[in-house]
Design a protein around this motif. Structure first.
Motif, PDB file in Angstrom:
ATOM      1  N   LEU A  79      46.770  31.544  -1.010  1.00 34.14           N
ATOM      2  CA  LEU A  79      47.580  32.403  -0.156  1.00 34.14           C
ATOM      3  C   LEU A  79      48.955  32.731  -0.738  1.00 34.14           C
ATOM      4  CD1 LEU A  79      47.636  33.919   2.538  1.00 34.14           C
ATOM      5  CD2 LEU A  79      48.713  31.895   3.517  1.00 34.14           C
ATOM      6  N   PRO A  80      49.703  31.781  -1.291  1.00 30.82           N
ATOM      7  CA  PRO A  80      50.997  32.154  -1.873  1.00 30.82           C
ATOM      8  C   PRO A  80      50.879  33.179  -3.005  1.00 30.82           C
ATOM      9  CG  PRO A  80      50.881  29.780  -1.574  1.00 30.82           C
ATOM     10  CD  PRO A  80      49.518  30.327  -1.287  1.00 30.82           C
ATOM     11  N   VAL A  81      49.851  33.046  -3.836  1.00 27.64           N
ATOM     12  CA  VAL A  81      49.654  33.990  -4.942  1.00 27.64           C
ATOM     13  C   VAL A  81      49.303  35.366  -4.390  1.00 27.64           C
ATOM     14  CG1 VAL A  81      48.242  34.524  -6.974  1.00 27.64           C
ATOM     15  CG2 VAL A  81      48.955  32.165  -6.530  1.00 27.64           C
ATOM     16  N   VAL A  82      48.420  35.412  -3.419  1.00 32.61           N
ATOM     17  CA  VAL A  82      48.004  36.690  -2.829  1.00 32.61           C
ATOM     18  C   VAL A  82      49.190  37.385  -2.171  1.00 32.61           C
ATOM     19  CG1 VAL A  82      46.543  37.752  -1.056  1.00 32.61           C
ATOM     20  CG2 VAL A  82      45.611  35.970  -2.534  1.00 32.61           C
ATOM     21  N   LEU A  83      49.983  36.637  -1.419  1.00 29.88           N
ATOM     22  CA  LEU A  83      51.149  37.243  -0.768  1.00 29.88           C
ATOM     23  C   LEU A  83      52.176  37.723  -1.783  1.00 29.88           C
ATOM     24  CD1 LEU A  83      51.625  34.916   2.312  1.00 29.88           C
ATOM     25  CD2 LEU A  83      50.810  37.275   2.278  1.00 29.88           C
ATOM     26  N   TYR A  84      52.352  36.975  -2.868  1.00 33.30           N
ATOM     27  CA  TYR A  84      53.272  37.431  -3.914  1.00 33.30           C
ATOM     28  C   TYR A  84      52.776  38.739  -4.526  1.00 33.30           C
ATOM     29  CZ  TYR A  84      55.730  38.076  -8.231  1.00 33.30           C
ATOM     30  OH  TYR A  84      56.450  38.651  -9.239  1.00 33.30           O
ATOM     31  N   GLN A  85      51.475  38.859  -4.757  1.00 33.80           N
ATOM     32  CA  GLN A  85      50.919  40.081  -5.350  1.00 33.80           C
ATOM     33  C   GLN A  85      51.111  41.274  -4.409  1.00 33.80           C
ATOM     34  OE1 GLN A  85      49.987  40.313  -8.499  1.00 33.80           O
ATOM     35  NE2 GLN A  85      50.484  38.143  -8.657  1.00 33.80           N
ATOM     36  N   PRO A 111      63.121  37.458   3.300  1.00 35.02           N
ATOM     37  CA  PRO A 111      62.988  36.134   3.934  1.00 35.02           C
ATOM     38  C   PRO A 111      61.651  35.934   4.641  1.00 35.02           C
ATOM     39  CG  PRO A 111      65.058  37.182   4.570  1.00 35.02           C
ATOM     40  CD  PRO A 111      64.271  38.194   3.812  1.00 35.02           C
ATOM     41  N   TRP A 112      60.999  37.017   5.016  1.00 33.76           N
ATOM     42  CA  TRP A 112      59.747  36.893   5.761  1.00 33.76           C
ATOM     43  C   TRP A 112      58.563  36.585   4.852  1.00 33.76           C
ATOM     44  CZ3 TRP A 112      60.043  36.073  10.675  1.00 33.76           C
ATOM     45  CH2 TRP A 112      61.174  36.521  11.361  1.00 33.76           C
ATOM     46  N   ILE A 113      58.688  36.825   3.559  1.00 33.56           N
ATOM     47  CA  ILE A 113      57.571  36.588   2.645  1.00 33.56           C
ATOM     48  C   ILE A 113      57.201  35.102   2.610  1.00 33.56           C
ATOM     49  CG2 ILE A 113      56.762  36.836   0.265  1.00 33.56           C
ATOM     50  CD1 ILE A 113      57.065  39.459   1.895  1.00 33.56           C
ATOM     51  N   PRO A 114      58.132  34.176   2.328  1.00 30.09           N
ATOM     52  CA  PRO A 114      57.737  32.767   2.360  1.00 30.09           C
ATOM     53  C   PRO A 114      57.367  32.298   3.769  1.00 30.09           C
ATOM     54  CG  PRO A 114      60.044  32.985   1.705  1.00 30.09           C
ATOM     55  CD  PRO A 114      59.502  34.360   1.872  1.00 30.09           C
ATOM     56  N   GLU A 157      48.083  49.681 -11.142  1.00 28.18           N
ATOM     57  CA  GLU A 157      48.880  48.534 -10.687  1.00 28.18           C
ATOM     58  C   GLU A 157      48.197  47.828  -9.529  1.00 28.18           C
ATOM     59  OE1 GLU A 157      52.298  45.983 -10.405  1.00 28.18           O
ATOM     60  OE2 GLU A 157      51.478  47.235 -11.998  1.00 28.18           O
ATOM     61  N   LEU A 158      47.655  48.589  -8.590  1.00 30.11           N
ATOM     62  CA  LEU A 158      46.947  48.003  -7.453  1.00 30.11           C
ATOM     63  C   LEU A 158      45.716  47.230  -7.937  1.00 30.11           C
ATOM     64  CD1 LEU A 158      46.633  47.676  -4.407  1.00 30.11           C
ATOM     65  CD2 LEU A 158      45.363  49.836  -4.395  1.00 30.11           C
ATOM     66  N   ARG A 159      44.974  47.810  -8.861  1.00 29.93           N
ATOM     67  CA  ARG A 159      43.790  47.139  -9.401  1.00 29.93           C
ATOM     68  C   ARG A 159      44.180  45.815 -10.059  1.00 29.93           C
ATOM     69  NH1 ARG A 159      41.339  51.068 -12.423  1.00 29.93           N
ATOM     70  NH2 ARG A 159      42.754  50.627 -14.141  1.00 29.93           N
ATOM     71  N   ARG A 160      45.294  45.820 -10.798  1.00 30.67           N
ATOM     72  CA  ARG A 160      45.747  44.608 -11.470  1.00 30.67           C
ATOM     73  C   ARG A 160      46.147  43.537 -10.449  1.00 30.67           C
ATOM     74  NH1 ARG A 160      50.263  42.232 -13.751  1.00 30.67           N
ATOM     75  NH2 ARG A 160      51.748  43.691 -12.884  1.00 30.67           N
ATOM     76  N   ARG A 161      46.855  43.936  -9.406  1.00 28.72           N
ATOM     77  CA  ARG A 161      47.281  42.987  -8.370  1.00 28.72           C
ATOM     78  C   ARG A 161      46.085  42.418  -7.616  1.00 28.72           C
ATOM     79  NH1 ARG A 161      52.409  41.629  -9.654  1.00 28.72           N
ATOM     80  NH2 ARG A 161      53.597  43.492 -10.139  1.00 28.72           N
ATOM     81  N   TRP A 207      53.555  41.551  -2.226  1.00 22.80           N
ATOM     82  CA  TRP A 207      54.988  41.841  -2.282  1.00 22.80           C
ATOM     83  C   TRP A 207      55.346  42.563  -3.576  1.00 22.80           C
ATOM     84  CZ3 TRP A 207      59.074  42.660   0.406  1.00 22.80           C
ATOM     85  CH2 TRP A 207      60.330  42.638  -0.197  1.00 22.80           C
ATOM     86  N   ALA A 208      54.801  42.113  -4.698  1.00 17.70           N
ATOM     87  CA  ALA A 208      55.129  42.728  -5.988  1.00 17.70           C
ATOM     88  C   ALA A 208      54.633  44.171  -6.060  1.00 17.70           C
ATOM     89  CB  ALA A 208      54.524  41.904  -7.127  1.00 17.70           C
TER      90      ALA A 208
END
Length: 182
Positions: free
Chosen positions: A102-108, A127-130, A38-42, A110-111
């Motif tokens: 950056l938004p994609v990286v932060l989402y990954q 709330p801190w993610i965005p 999962e980490l490799r995929r993210r 978080w996921a």
């Protein structure tokens, strides 16, 4: 006939022993290998997003370089090696790609982290993610606003006739990258 009753030892019923079923594999639990996959995929998704942003940044590198050179007095730098110009383009493209992705990286991130959190921890962190994107972009804006002042300060150490600045492109864009990313 008389019954012998032992008044001191009343027979209590034996407590019923309830055995838990053997702990089996939890369907939602992941093995170490599953976590690493999962980490490799993210990480791969994040790298692809940064790569796409870097390609866009490479296509826009010339106007970005001209824009980033505006704080310098002559809007001009030199590069001292054969590959110096290419590495400036590459650095500008990668920093732009990181800003864009950056938004994609932060989402990954978080996921990957969120499934391991308790529901109340998720609610507290969500709330801190965005806001991280907003704060990072605010930091980049502050870097852009303060860049001319930082350049003026650094160039203020010249001594007329003895110590003259001839900014090297690679060093200047390393300085600019640090200003924008840190």
């Amino acid at each position: 006939m008389s019954e012998a009753v032992d008044s001191g030892t009343a027979m209590a019923p034996e407590p019923e022993i309830i055995e838990d079923p053997a702990p089996g594999p939890d369907e939602s639990a992941m093995t170490l290998v599953d976590h690493l996959s999962e980490l490799r995929r993210r990480i791969a998704i994040s790298i692809v997003a940064i790569g796409v942003g870097a390609v866009i940044g490479f296509l826009l590198a010339e106007p970005l370089i001209k824009l980033l050179l505006t704080p310098l007095p002559d809007n001009e730098v030199v590069f001292l090696t054969v590959g110096g110009g290419f590495f400036v383009y590459l650095r500008v493209a990668l920093v732009f790609g990181l800003l864009l992705a950056l938004p994609v990286v932060l989402y990954q991130v978080w996921a990957f982290v969120a499934p391991g959190l308790l529901p109340e921890e998720r609610r507290a962190a969500l709330p801190w993610i965005p806001m991280t994107v907003v704060f990072f972009l605010l930091g980049a804006l502050v870097a852009w606003i303060t860049l001319p002042y930082a350049v003026d300060f650094m160039l203020g150490f010249q001594i007329e006739g003895s110590l003259t600045a001839l900014p090297c492109a690679v060093a200047y864009f390393s300085f600019v990258s640090i200003m924008f990313l840190l």
